[in-house]
Motif scaffolding. Structure first.
Motif, short mmCIF file in Angstrom:
data_model
loop_
_atom_site.label_atom_id
_atom_site.label_comp_id
_atom_site.label_asym_id
_atom_site.label_seq_id
_atom_site.Cartn_x
_atom_site.Cartn_y
_atom_site.Cartn_z
N HIS A 160 0.84 -1.20 -0.20
CA HIS A 160 0.14 -0.09 -0.04
C HIS A 160 0.80 1.35 -0.03
O HIS A 160 0.29 2.42 -0.47
CB HIS A 160 -1.11 -0.01 1.28
CG HIS A 160 -2.11 -1.11 1.16
ND1 HIS A 160 -2.86 -1.48 2.14
CD2 HIS A 160 -2.23 -1.95 0.04
CE1 HIS A 160 -3.41 -2.58 1.72
NE2 HIS A 160 -3.36 -2.85 0.51
N VAL A 161 1.89 1.32 0.77
CA VAL A 161 2.96 2.49 0.76
C VAL A 161 3.65 2.43 -0.62
O VAL A 161 3.62 3.57 -1.39
CB VAL A 161 3.87 2.28 1.83
CG1 VAL A 161 5.06 3.49 1.72
CG2 VAL A 161 3.21 2.56 3.17
N THR A 162 4.00 1.54 -1.06
CA THR A 162 4.69 1.29 -2.67
C THR A 162 3.44 2.01 -3.67
O THR A 162 4.06 2.88 -4.40
CB THR A 162 5.01 0.12 -3.02
OG1 THR A 162 5.94 -0.20 -2.11
CG2 THR A 162 5.67 0.11 -4.44
N ASP A 163 2.05 1.47 -3.59
CA ASP A 163 1.32 2.18 -4.78
C ASP A 163 0.87 3.31 -4.29
O ASP A 163 0.92 4.20 -5.30
CB ASP A 163 -0.18 1.23 -4.30
CG ASP A 163 -0.16 -0.05 -4.73
OD1 ASP A 163 0.86 -0.38 -5.49
OD2 ASP A 163 -1.10 -0.84 -4.57
N GLY A 164 0.96 3.95 -3.02
CA GLY A 164 0.84 5.47 -2.67
C GLY A 164 2.19 6.25 -3.24
O GLY A 164 1.90 7.28 -3.83
N VAL A 165 3.14 5.80 -3.01
CA VAL A 165 4.38 6.42 -3.45
C VAL A 165 4.29 6.61 -5.02
O VAL A 165 4.89 7.55 -5.56
CB VAL A 165 5.62 5.87 -3.00
CG1 VAL A 165 6.95 6.72 -3.79
CG2 VAL A 165 5.82 6.00 -1.64
N ARG A 166 4.05 5.71 -5.68
CA ARG A 166 3.90 5.45 -7.36
C ARG A 166 2.88 6.29 -7.73
O ARG A 166 2.75 7.24 -8.56
CB ARG A 166 3.57 4.10 -7.71
CG ARG A 166 3.59 4.18 -9.34
CD ARG A 166 3.42 2.45 -10.01
NE ARG A 166 2.12 1.98 -9.69
CZ ARG A 166 1.87 1.16 -8.86
NH1 ARG A 166 3.03 0.47 -8.12
NH2 ARG A 166 0.98 0.43 -8.39
N ARG A 167 1.51 6.64 -6.93
CA ARG A 167 0.61 7.49 -7.18
C ARG A 167 1.13 8.88 -7.02
O ARG A 167 0.78 9.55 -7.95
CB ARG A 167 -0.71 7.21 -6.33
CG ARG A 167 -1.84 8.15 -6.43
CD ARG A 167 -2.99 7.94 -5.52
NE ARG A 167 -3.50 6.69 -5.75
CZ ARG A 167 -3.52 5.61 -4.78
NH1 ARG A 167 -2.82 5.68 -3.77
NH2 ARG A 167 -4.14 4.61 -5.01
N ILE A 168 1.70 9.10 -5.91
CA ILE A 168 2.25 10.68 -5.67
C ILE A 168 3.29 10.70 -6.73
O ILE A 168 3.11 12.02 -7.48
CB ILE A 168 2.86 10.46 -4.23
CG1 ILE A 168 1.53 10.83 -3.23
CG2 ILE A 168 3.77 11.72 -4.22
CD1 ILE A 168 2.12 10.64 -1.79
N ALA A 169 3.97 10.02 -7.05
CA ALA A 169 5.21 10.41 -8.16
C ALA A 169 4.40 10.73 -9.62
O ALA A 169 4.97 11.53 -10.27
CB ALA A 169 6.01 9.13 -8.19
N ALA A 170 3.31 10.03 -9.98
CA ALA A 170 2.53 10.31 -11.10
C ALA A 170 1.90 11.83 -10.83
O ALA A 170 1.83 12.42 -11.91
CB ALA A 170 1.52 9.33 -11.12
N ILE A 171 1.23 12.00 -9.70
CA ILE A 171 0.66 13.17 -9.72
C ILE A 171 1.60 14.53 -9.77
O ILE A 171 1.41 15.37 -10.38
CB ILE A 171 0.14 13.30 -8.21
CG1 ILE A 171 -1.20 12.27 -8.27
CG2 ILE A 171 -0.40 14.63 -7.78
CD1 ILE A 171 -1.53 12.17 -6.72
#
Length: 178
Positions: A160-171
């Motif tokens: 979940h943290v990894t997915d969150g970091v990927r989402r934030i990097a995309a944002i």
């Protein structure tokens, strides 16, 4: 053993879930830890429009989840160092609060865990696990097994943290990349 003893054990067990919550850093402390060379931090409320949300989903392979993001820009004098984005994700049952520092090019600079509320999986706060994110972008190695290692006993927290970091990097790539 008295008849009241089992009730007291149940009462203690019922309160034990909150005993694991740990606040490691405030938002201000996280900003300073991520960009210690910064001379100032400026709040940069980020609002995504519908087109940006679609771009984020395409880049990250995950929904943007929200239009509003808590973001701070870090500066050394007048020079932009990067951004800090704050978020919360679910671990197994409870929220994990974390911050992602990104360079102006939207690559990950550093990840910090602000608060961890689960009874297991706190190992995601280990420096070596968090260092795996450094230099990665939304499209390069930000997935468990594809650049980020899992931690046994912390599988959901890691994912979940990894997915969150990927989402934030995309944002940041979609909305702020310089």
């Amino acid at each position: 053993m008295s008849k009241l003893a089992p009730l007291s054990l149940i009462a203690v067990a019922g309160f034990s879930g909150n005993a694991f919550a740990t606040q490691y850093l405030s938002m201000e402390q996280a900003q300073q830890a991520i960009f210690p060379e910064a001379s100032s931090f400026k709040s940069l409320p980020l609002q995504l429009d519908a087109a940006q949300m679609k771009q984020v989903e395409k880049l990250a392979g995950l929904p943007a989840r929200s239009v509003a993001w808590r973001t701070v820009a870090a500066y050394k004098d007048d020079k932009l160092l990067g951004y800090v984005v704050f978020d919360d994700v679910i671990g197994k049952f409870e929220l994990i609060s974390y911050a992602v520092g990104l360079q102006a090019d939207a690559s990950v600079h550093q990840v910090e865990i602000l608060a961890y509320r689960e009874s297991h999986g706190f190992e995601i706060r280990n420096t070596n696990w968090r260092k795996q994110f450094v230099g990665k972008t939304a499209t390069s190695g930000l997935a468990i097994g594809e650049g980020i290692a899992n931690i046994s006993g912390a599988t959901l927290s890691c994912a979940h943290v990894t997915d969150g970091v990927r989402r934030i990097a995309a944002i940041v790539q979609v909305a702020l990349k310089k």
